[in-house]
Design a protein around this motif. Structure first.
Motif, PDB file in Angstrom:
ATOM      1  N   ASP A 201      72.406  56.964 -12.625  1.00  0.00           N
ATOM      2  CA  ASP A 201      73.114  55.984 -12.708  1.00  0.00           C
ATOM      3  C   ASP A 201      74.554  56.166 -12.370  1.00  0.00           C
ATOM      4  OD1 ASP A 201      70.782  55.145 -14.655  1.00  0.00           O
ATOM      5  OD2 ASP A 201      72.077  55.930 -16.707  1.00  0.00           O
ATOM      6  N   TYR A 202      75.209  56.706 -11.954  1.00  0.00           N
ATOM      7  CA  TYR A 202      76.328  56.868 -11.532  1.00  0.00           C
ATOM      8  C   TYR A 202      76.484  56.522 -10.182  1.00  0.00           C
ATOM      9  CZ  TYR A 202      81.074  58.844  -9.193  1.00  0.00           C
ATOM     10  OH  TYR A 202      82.464  58.994  -8.418  1.00  0.00           O
ATOM     11  N   ILE A 203      75.721  56.630  -9.272  1.00  0.00           N
ATOM     12  CA  ILE A 203      75.496  56.035  -7.449  1.00  0.00           C
ATOM     13  C   ILE A 203      74.550  54.310  -7.935  1.00  0.00           C
ATOM     14  CG2 ILE A 203      73.541  56.291  -5.407  1.00  0.00           C
ATOM     15  CD1 ILE A 203      73.563  58.932  -5.504  1.00  0.00           C
ATOM     16  N   ALA A 204      73.766  54.076  -8.651  1.00  0.00           N
ATOM     17  CA  ALA A 204      73.836  52.904  -9.414  1.00  0.00           C
ATOM     18  C   ALA A 204      74.525  52.055  -9.460  1.00  0.00           C
ATOM     19  CB  ALA A 204      72.781  52.543 -10.183  1.00  0.00           C
ATOM     20  N   GLY A 205      75.783  52.579  -9.727  1.00  0.00           N
ATOM     21  CA  GLY A 205      76.885  51.522 -10.587  1.00  0.00           C
ATOM     22  C   GLY A 205      77.543  52.242  -9.432  1.00  0.00           C
ATOM     23  N   MET A 206      77.903  52.302  -8.356  1.00  0.00           N
ATOM     24  CA  MET A 206      78.750  52.894  -7.491  1.00  0.00           C
ATOM     25  C   MET A 206      78.647  50.646  -6.383  1.00  0.00           C
ATOM     26  SD  MET A 206      78.460  56.301  -5.030  1.00  0.00           S
ATOM     27  CE  MET A 206      78.875  57.443  -6.002  1.00  0.00           C
ATOM     28  N   THR A 207      79.786  50.701  -5.996  1.00  0.00           N
ATOM     29  CA  THR A 207      79.893  49.530  -5.016  1.00  0.00           C
ATOM     30  C   THR A 207      79.600  50.039  -3.523  1.00  0.00           C
ATOM     31  OG1 THR A 207      82.247  49.308  -4.765  1.00  0.00           O
ATOM     32  CG2 THR A 207      81.169  48.024  -6.503  1.00  0.00           C
ATOM     33  N   ASP A 208      79.313  49.276  -2.681  1.00  0.00           N
ATOM     34  CA  ASP A 208      79.443  49.756  -1.209  1.00  0.00           C
ATOM     35  C   ASP A 208      80.564  50.439  -1.174  1.00  0.00           C
ATOM     36  OD1 ASP A 208      76.479  48.834  -1.133  1.00  0.00           O
ATOM     37  OD2 ASP A 208      77.395  47.201   0.620  1.00  0.00           O
TER      38      ASP A 208
ATOM     39  N   PHE B  86      83.443  51.397  -2.088  1.00  0.00           N
ATOM     40  CA  PHE B  86      83.538  52.969  -3.251  1.00  0.00           C
ATOM     41  C   PHE B  86      82.270  54.166  -3.032  1.00  0.00           C
ATOM     42  CE2 PHE B  86      82.137  55.592  -6.811  1.00  0.00           C
ATOM     43  CZ  PHE B  86      83.044  56.640  -7.092  1.00  0.00           C
ATOM     44  N   ALA B  87      81.117  53.964  -2.666  1.00  0.00           N
ATOM     45  CA  ALA B  87      80.735  54.509  -2.193  1.00  0.00           C
ATOM     46  C   ALA B  87      80.864  55.420  -1.562  1.00  0.00           C
ATOM     47  CB  ALA B  87      79.076  54.380  -2.048  1.00  0.00           C
ATOM     48  N   ILE B  88      81.452  54.417   0.661  1.00  0.00           N
ATOM     49  CA  ILE B  88      81.332  55.015   1.974  1.00  0.00           C
ATOM     50  C   ILE B  88      83.090  55.704   1.331  1.00  0.00           C
ATOM     51  CG2 ILE B  88      82.529  53.959   3.744  1.00  0.00           C
ATOM     52  CD1 ILE B  88      80.775  51.601   2.892  1.00  0.00           C
ATOM     53  N   GLU B  89      83.719  55.154   0.278  1.00  0.00           N
ATOM     54  CA  GLU B  89      84.859  56.822   0.215  1.00  0.00           C
ATOM     55  C   GLU B  89      84.645  58.165  -0.518  1.00  0.00           C
ATOM     56  OE1 GLU B  89      88.269  57.698   0.609  1.00  0.00           O
ATOM     57  OE2 GLU B  89      87.743  55.875   1.375  1.00  0.00           O
ATOM     58  N   GLU B  90      83.699  57.554  -1.507  1.00  0.00           N
ATOM     59  CA  GLU B  90      83.481  58.985  -1.833  1.00  0.00           C
ATOM     60  C   GLU B  90      82.648  59.235  -1.330  1.00  0.00           C
ATOM     61  OE1 GLU B  90      83.559  61.016  -5.470  1.00  0.00           O
ATOM     62  OE2 GLU B  90      84.413  59.358  -4.470  1.00  0.00           O
ATOM     63  N   HIS B  91      81.702  59.091  -0.287  1.00  0.00           N
ATOM     64  CA  HIS B  91      80.986  59.844   1.297  1.00  0.00           C
ATOM     65  C   HIS B  91      81.753  60.536   1.444  1.00  0.00           C
ATOM     66  CE1 HIS B  91      78.455  60.850   4.677  1.00  0.00           C
ATOM     67  NE2 HIS B  91      77.562  60.964   3.680  1.00  0.00           N
ATOM     68  N   ARG B  92      82.871  59.491   2.459  1.00  0.00           N
ATOM     69  CA  ARG B  92      84.277  60.564   3.131  1.00  0.00           C
ATOM     70  C   ARG B  92      85.081  61.668   2.463  1.00  0.00           C
ATOM     71  NH1 ARG B  92      85.607  54.982   4.837  1.00  0.00           N
ATOM     72  NH2 ARG B  92      85.127  54.490   7.035  1.00  0.00           N
TER      73      ARG B  92
ATOM     74  N   GLU C  16      87.572  62.288   7.284  1.00  0.00           N
ATOM     75  CA  GLU C  16      88.884  61.896   7.809  1.00  0.00           C
ATOM     76  C   GLU C  16      88.868  62.344   9.311  1.00  0.00           C
ATOM     77  OE1 GLU C  16      88.962  62.722   4.917  1.00  0.00           O
ATOM     78  OE2 GLU C  16      88.514  59.988   4.391  1.00  0.00           O
ATOM     79  N   LEU C  17      87.717  63.948   9.567  1.00  0.00           N
ATOM     80  CA  LEU C  17      87.753  64.538  10.873  1.00  0.00           C
ATOM     81  C   LEU C  17      87.310  63.704  11.759  1.00  0.00           C
ATOM     82  CD1 LEU C  17      87.632  67.635   9.167  1.00  0.00           C
ATOM     83  CD2 LEU C  17      89.252  66.843   9.832  1.00  0.00           C
ATOM     84  N   TRP C  18      86.429  63.195  11.175  1.00  0.00           N
ATOM     85  CA  TRP C  18      85.595  62.584  12.840  1.00  0.00           C
ATOM     86  C   TRP C  18      86.761  61.598  12.745  1.00  0.00           C
ATOM     87  CZ3 TRP C  18      82.350  65.558  14.787  1.00  0.00           C
ATOM     88  CH2 TRP C  18      81.580  66.544  13.859  1.00  0.00           C
TER      89      TRP C  18
END
Length: 54
Positions: free
Chosen positions: A29-36, A38-44, A50-52
């Protein structure tokens, strides 16, 4: 699933005292509620990408 402490506080609190199936549903449910974006920023944040991006 293995690191519920990385969830935001509200979601972490909801994940406590649940069986594995209940925690899996909550994570889905948490993942399904993410916008693209938001998901990219959370993954970062979680994987410190940021190191890459030098």
């Amino acid at each position: 699933m293995n690191e519920p402490e990385v969830l935001p506080t509200e979601w972490y609190d909801m994940s406590q005292n649940r069986d594995q199936a209940g925690r899996a549903r909550l994570v889905c449910d948490y993942i399904a509620g993410m916008t693209d974006r938001f998901a990219i920023e959370e993954h970062r944040k979680l994987f410190n990408l940021e190191l890459w991006n030098g």
